[in-house]
Motif scaffolding. Sequence first.
Motif, short mmCIF file in Angstrom:
data_model
loop_
_atom_site.label_atom_id
_atom_site.label_comp_id
_atom_site.label_asym_id
_atom_site.label_seq_id
_atom_site.Cartn_x
_atom_site.Cartn_y
_atom_site.Cartn_z
N ILE A 58 0.98 -1.04 0.20
CA ILE A 58 -0.13 0.10 0.12
C ILE A 58 1.16 1.36 0.15
O ILE A 58 2.04 1.13 0.98
N GLY A 59 0.48 2.11 -1.23
CA GLY A 59 1.51 3.38 -0.64
C GLY A 59 0.04 4.67 -0.17
O GLY A 59 -0.54 5.17 -0.30
N THR A 60 1.74 5.43 0.84
CA THR A 60 1.19 7.23 0.35
C THR A 60 1.93 7.88 0.23
O THR A 60 2.69 8.00 0.78
N ILE A 61 1.39 8.95 0.23
CA ILE A 61 1.63 10.55 -0.10
C ILE A 61 1.78 11.49 0.89
O ILE A 61 0.49 11.31 1.63
N ALA A 62 2.85 11.53 1.34
CA ALA A 62 2.21 12.77 2.84
C ALA A 62 3.56 14.54 2.25
O ALA A 62 4.63 13.85 1.79
N GLY A 63 2.95 15.39 2.96
CA GLY A 63 4.18 17.00 3.00
C GLY A 63 4.95 16.54 4.01
O GLY A 63 4.97 17.83 5.06
N LEU A 64 5.64 15.65 4.67
CA LEU A 64 6.63 15.80 4.95
C LEU A 64 7.76 17.26 5.59
O LEU A 64 7.89 17.47 6.93
N SER A 65 7.63 17.16 4.33
CA SER A 65 8.52 18.39 4.55
C SER A 65 8.22 19.57 4.03
O SER A 65 9.50 20.09 2.62
N SER A 66 6.56 19.43 3.42
CA SER A 66 6.59 20.92 3.46
C SER A 66 7.38 22.55 3.68
O SER A 66 7.84 22.44 4.63
N GLY A 67 6.85 23.63 3.14
CA GLY A 67 7.16 24.57 3.81
C GLY A 67 5.68 24.85 4.92
O GLY A 67 6.46 26.26 5.74
N PHE A 68 5.13 24.22 5.10
CA PHE A 68 4.56 24.93 6.29
C PHE A 68 4.60 23.68 7.72
O PHE A 68 3.83 23.95 8.41
N GLY A 69 5.55 22.74 7.43
CA GLY A 69 6.48 22.29 8.65
C GLY A 69 5.71 20.89 8.59
O GLY A 69 4.77 20.60 7.53
N PRO A 70 6.29 20.53 9.39
CA PRO A 70 6.37 18.07 8.98
C PRO A 70 4.77 18.16 9.82
O PRO A 70 4.19 16.82 9.15
N ASP A 71 4.57 18.50 10.06
CA ASP A 71 3.07 18.05 10.99
C ASP A 71 1.91 18.64 10.14
O ASP A 71 0.91 17.66 10.27
N THR A 72 1.57 19.44 9.19
CA THR A 72 0.49 19.76 8.43
C THR A 72 0.19 19.03 7.67
O THR A 72 -1.04 18.71 7.37
#
Length: 328
Positions: A58-72
């Motif tokens: 199973i795959g998943t995509i998240a913005g861990l290193s986005s400009g909004f911070g690691p939790d957003t």
Amino acid sequence: MRARSLVAAAAIVLSSLVLVACGSRASSSGTTSAGNKPAGVSNNTASDIGVTPTEIKIGTIAGLSSGFGPDTFSASLYGARAYFKALNAAGGVNGRTVNLVECDDKGSGDGNANCAHKLVDDEKVFALAGVTAFDYTGAQYINSKGVPDIGGQPVSAAYDQYPHLYSIYGSYYPRTGSRPGYNGTLYAGTEIYRWFKQNLKTNVAGVVYYNVAPSERYAKSIADGLRKEGYTVVEEQINLGAPSWDATVLDLKRRGVQIVFDAMDDGGNAQLCNAIESQKLPITAKVTPPQGWANNIRQVYSASPNCRNTIYSTGGTANYADTQIPAV
């Protein structure tokens, strides 16, 4: 965020993995399913893309290193990790271990498209689960490959648009791949705003939102609904990079706002409530969407207990027996 993500992940995972038994993508893989053989590793077959005798990928995509911070844009990822870990500890699915493949899109459209190709083309996942994407550029590609995607905390309109993408909140719109809505028009009820007007006797509402497209879209929907119910609406845009909470609240106070709605995350709402309290804005209610009502509300609003005590959470449900509703 993490606590409610666990609940979301449970729904995501169960929905996704039921598809394994149904062989939803078997036709595209050119292989056969396990049929009615008894459960157990020895009787499992490589029944679909991403499904081997011992594993479901199973795959998943998240913005861990986005400009909004690691939790957003990563909350649903934490829930998915915890759920799959517990599921595997309990024996997996019919003896198969669930392998969660993560991809960080960095909160960008290009990064998201790269993740979509990596998970589908390189990792050859069976499905996606728990995706929280700020800019879901890869949605069209994932849909074109027939890969099921059950979103974690959908931000864009992709889950109201593509037939292989499923929102955990459900969607009443026909998902044909074209613009979301009916012939591109989005509809929403106004009964929530009518309730506040009739029961709390309010007629001047503030709507606070970020200067980013998803927040702006939701805020416009709220403002339009309030106006339909006869409210005077004061719209306040918050600069995500340089927020001016006190100035925003002072303007709401000057214009006689009695009830405040928002299109923001928990962190923004905490800052807004802090300003409401410090500037002594006499509101009747602070209204948040269901995502803002979780078991961490005491901690989120610890610095503004008076504002916290005015919070209402809105939402709507449909019983499983309500079969006259197409979504059910």
